[in-house]
Design a protein around this motif. Structure first.
Motif, PDB file in Angstrom:
ATOM      1  N   ASP A  29       0.834  -1.206   0.000  1.00  0.00           N
ATOM      2  CA  ASP A  29       0.000   0.000   0.000  1.00  0.00           C
ATOM      3  C   ASP A  29       0.870   1.258   0.000  1.00  0.00           C
ATOM      4  O   ASP A  29       2.100   1.191  -0.045  1.00  0.00           O
ATOM      5  N   GLU A  30       0.183   2.422   0.035  1.00  0.00           N
ATOM      6  CA  GLU A  30       0.892   3.702  -0.053  1.00  0.00           C
ATOM      7  C   GLU A  30       1.794   3.944   1.153  1.00  0.00           C
ATOM      8  O   GLU A  30       2.867   4.541   1.019  1.00  0.00           O
ATOM      9  N   ILE A  31       1.345   3.504   2.337  1.00  0.00           N
ATOM     10  CA  ILE A  31       2.163   3.704   3.540  1.00  0.00           C
ATOM     11  C   ILE A  31       3.457   2.914   3.430  1.00  0.00           C
ATOM     12  O   ILE A  31       4.535   3.401   3.793  1.00  0.00           O
ATOM     13  N   ALA A  32       3.362   1.683   2.924  1.00  0.00           N
ATOM     14  CA  ALA A  32       4.566   0.873   2.730  1.00  0.00           C
ATOM     15  C   ALA A  32       5.492   1.527   1.711  1.00  0.00           C
ATOM     16  O   ALA A  32       6.723   1.492   1.871  1.00  0.00           O
ATOM     17  N   PHE A  33       4.902   2.147   0.675  1.00  0.00           N
ATOM     18  CA  PHE A  33       5.726   2.831  -0.331  1.00  0.00           C
ATOM     19  C   PHE A  33       6.516   3.972   0.301  1.00  0.00           C
ATOM     20  O   PHE A  33       7.724   4.125   0.073  1.00  0.00           O
ATOM     21  N   VAL A  34       5.816   4.793   1.132  1.00  0.00           N
ATOM     22  CA  VAL A  34       6.496   5.904   1.813  1.00  0.00           C
ATOM     23  C   VAL A  34       7.573   5.371   2.764  1.00  0.00           C
ATOM     24  O   VAL A  34       8.687   5.910   2.822  1.00  0.00           O
ATOM     25  N   ALA A  35       7.241   4.302   3.507  1.00  0.00           N
ATOM     26  CA  ALA A  35       8.201   3.728   4.453  1.00  0.00           C
ATOM     27  C   ALA A  35       9.439   3.215   3.726  1.00  0.00           C
ATOM     28  O   ALA A  35      10.576   3.436   4.178  1.00  0.00           O
ATOM     29  N   ASN A  36       9.239   2.557   2.588  1.00  0.00           N
ATOM     30  CA  ASN A  36      10.376   2.031   1.833  1.00  0.00           C
ATOM     31  C   ASN A  36      11.210   3.144   1.211  1.00  0.00           C
ATOM     32  O   ASN A  36      12.442   3.044   1.145  1.00  0.00           O
ATOM     33  N   GLN A  37      10.544   4.204   0.753  1.00  0.00           N
ATOM     34  CA  GLN A  37      11.283   5.341   0.199  1.00  0.00           C
ATOM     35  C   GLN A  37      12.111   6.030   1.284  1.00  0.00           C
ATOM     36  O   GLN A  37      13.264   6.418   1.056  1.00  0.00           O
ATOM     37  N   PHE A  38      11.520   6.155   2.474  1.00  0.00           N
ATOM     38  CA  PHE A  38      12.263   6.762   3.584  1.00  0.00           C
ATOM     39  C   PHE A  38      13.424   5.868   3.991  1.00  0.00           C
ATOM     40  O   PHE A  38      14.521   6.360   4.293  1.00  0.00           O
ATOM     41  N   ASP A  39      13.196   4.548   4.003  1.00  0.00           N
ATOM     42  CA  ASP A  39      14.266   3.613   4.350  1.00  0.00           C
ATOM     43  C   ASP A  39      15.420   3.726   3.350  1.00  0.00           C
ATOM     44  O   ASP A  39      16.591   3.720   3.746  1.00  0.00           O
ATOM     45  N   ALA A  40      15.079   3.855   2.060  1.00  0.00           N
ATOM     46  CA  ALA A  40      16.121   4.015   1.039  1.00  0.00           C
ATOM     47  C   ALA A  40      16.879   5.321   1.235  1.00  0.00           C
ATOM     48  O   ALA A  40      18.107   5.382   1.063  1.00  0.00           O
ATOM     49  N   ALA A  41      16.141   6.390   1.590  1.00  0.00           N
ATOM     50  CA  ALA A  41      16.791   7.690   1.819  1.00  0.00           C
ATOM     51  C   ALA A  41      17.738   7.618   3.019  1.00  0.00           C
ATOM     52  O   ALA A  41      18.837   8.180   2.988  1.00  0.00           O
TER      53      ALA A  41
END
Length: 416
Positions: free
Chosen positions: A192-204
């Motif tokens: 979902d969108e929350i997982a997308f944001v979490a993964n993008q933040f983790d990558a950052a």
């Protein structure tokens, strides 16, 4: 609970949806009951008129005549009367005046259950009860529909709330990252969108950590590589016969060594993300260690303090005082620097010319004031001071009064 929270708003939406569904269900039930009563009124008018006609007719027995027309005589009304619900009390406007009068006088009583309507004919000596069937349609789909809708709303609420729970974990991890803890992970296997944001933040976070490690390694390698030739150069300068050339080279090497020292301080502060180790610090000991780092006589520093203990990171505060005292010596017109600490405010005071630049500008890296400067400076001192004080939750300010510069530190916590 936080009124701006997504969970608070979700709870409100859920309560509103359930409340609206219950209200709609109650309205529909009331409307069905109202239609049922209107139908019952019409049947009661018709049945009562039929029963009166049958009673006045001659012929076979009354019970037989009633049965022929579909009515049932109740032999013992006193036994069944207790389980019936009286209706049309008072009689509705749709009833004729004669029928209303009979009900009001008590000569006619009307009851009902779920299958029949009962007319109790009350006489002077005895009473008779006659029953007629009623067919009331109560749609079962209403209860099924509203039960299903309630289940769907509860399921949606539970699903949404479960989907939003990772937001709390993500917020905690972001807070930890903001506080300087770099070893965090917000990786999620959901789609979902929350997982997308979490993964993008983790990558950052991983990219920032990699860049930080690369920068730290780069800075340390540069400082390490520069220290060796500088040391060798200083040794070679000592062997030079030309005094003028030796002084020039000595000054150049000292300047490079000083720059490396300040860069080392910056690298230490930024690489550690100012992970403070708070302890009870003696203000006089801090000043003594700062003077030792500057290789100056402690007699040149005048100290006044009423409560000489603060809660801070000892090593970081030594750097703060060292830079402020060094700054006062570089720009001061007197060799004496005054330090005053009282009521949680630390002031470093020196006499000198007004600044040629705005104070806020001077707290930026590699920004320096050339007005009244006695020694070489790279413009990193106040930047390092401000970075350390920000981590302590303290502030640095400056004012110029009667020829004196006053650097004030506010927000330091006094220690018992």
């Amino acid at each position: 609970m936080n009124r701006h929270s997504i969970f608070f708003k979700l709870n409100l939406i859920f309560l509103f949806a359930i409340g609206a569904l219950v209200a709609l269900f109650a309205m529909m039930v009331r409307e069905i009951e109202s239609q049922e009563m209107r139908m019952l009124e019409k049947k009661a008018i018709k049945y009562e008129a039929d029963i009166r006609k049958i009673i006045v007719q001659n012929g076979s027995s009354l019970q037989k005549r009633l049965k022929e027309h579909g009515y049932t005589t109740i032999p013992h009304p006193e036994e069944i009367n207790v389980n019936l619900r009286p209706v049309f009390q008072p009689p509705p406007p749709s009833f004729s005046p004669a029928l209303r009068e009979r009900i009001e006088d008590g000569r006619l009583r009307i009851y009902r259950d779920n299958e029949r309507i009962y007319f109790e004919l009350v006489g002077p000596k005895s009473s008779r009860m006659v029953a007629a069937p009623i067919e009331i349609y109560r749609p079962k789909w209403i209860a099924i529909f509203f039960g299903g809708m309630t289940g769907i709303i509860i399921l949606l609420y539970w699903t949404l709330r479960r989907s939003l729970i990772p937001l709390k974990t993500l917020a905690k991890q972001i807070k930890r990252f903001g506080e300087g803890e770099m070893e965090i992970s917000t990786r999620s296997d959901k789609r979902d969108e929350i997982a997308f944001v979490a993964n993008q933040f983790d990558a950052a976070v991983k990219k920032i950590n990699a860049m930080k490690e690369a920068r730290t390694l780069f800075m340390r390698n540069i400082m390490h590589e520069l220290k060796t030739p500088i040391t060798k150069g200083k040794l070679s300068v000592a062997l030079l016969k030309e005094e003028q050339e030796a002084k020039i080279l000595q000054r150049a090497f000292s300047r490079m060594e000083h720059l490396i020292h300040e860069m080392a301080e910056m690298e230490m502060i930024t690489s550690q993300a100012l992970d403070l180790n708070l302890s009870r610090c003696d203000f006089r000991s801090l000043v003594k260690d700062a003077a030792s780092l500057l290789f100056i006589d402690e007699q040149k520093i005048r100290i006044r303090c009423h409560s000489c203990f603060i809660e801070a990171d000892y090593n970081m505060m030594v750097i703060v005082l060292k830079n402020l005292i060094d700054n006062a010596i570089k720009y001061g017109e007197e060799e004496t620097v005054h330090l005053c600490y009282r009521k949680g405010v630390l002031e470093v005071i020196n006499k000198g010319e007004p600044m040629s630049k705005n104070f806020k500008k001077l707290t930026e890296p590699f920004s320096k004031d050339t007005n009244g400067l006695k020694k070489e400076s790279f413009g990193l001192g106040l930047y390092i001071v401000k970075s350390i004080l920000d981590a302590h939750g303290a502030t640095l300010s400056h004012r110029y009064e009667k020829g004196y510069h006053i650097f004030a530190i506010e927000g330091l916590k006094p220690a018992a």
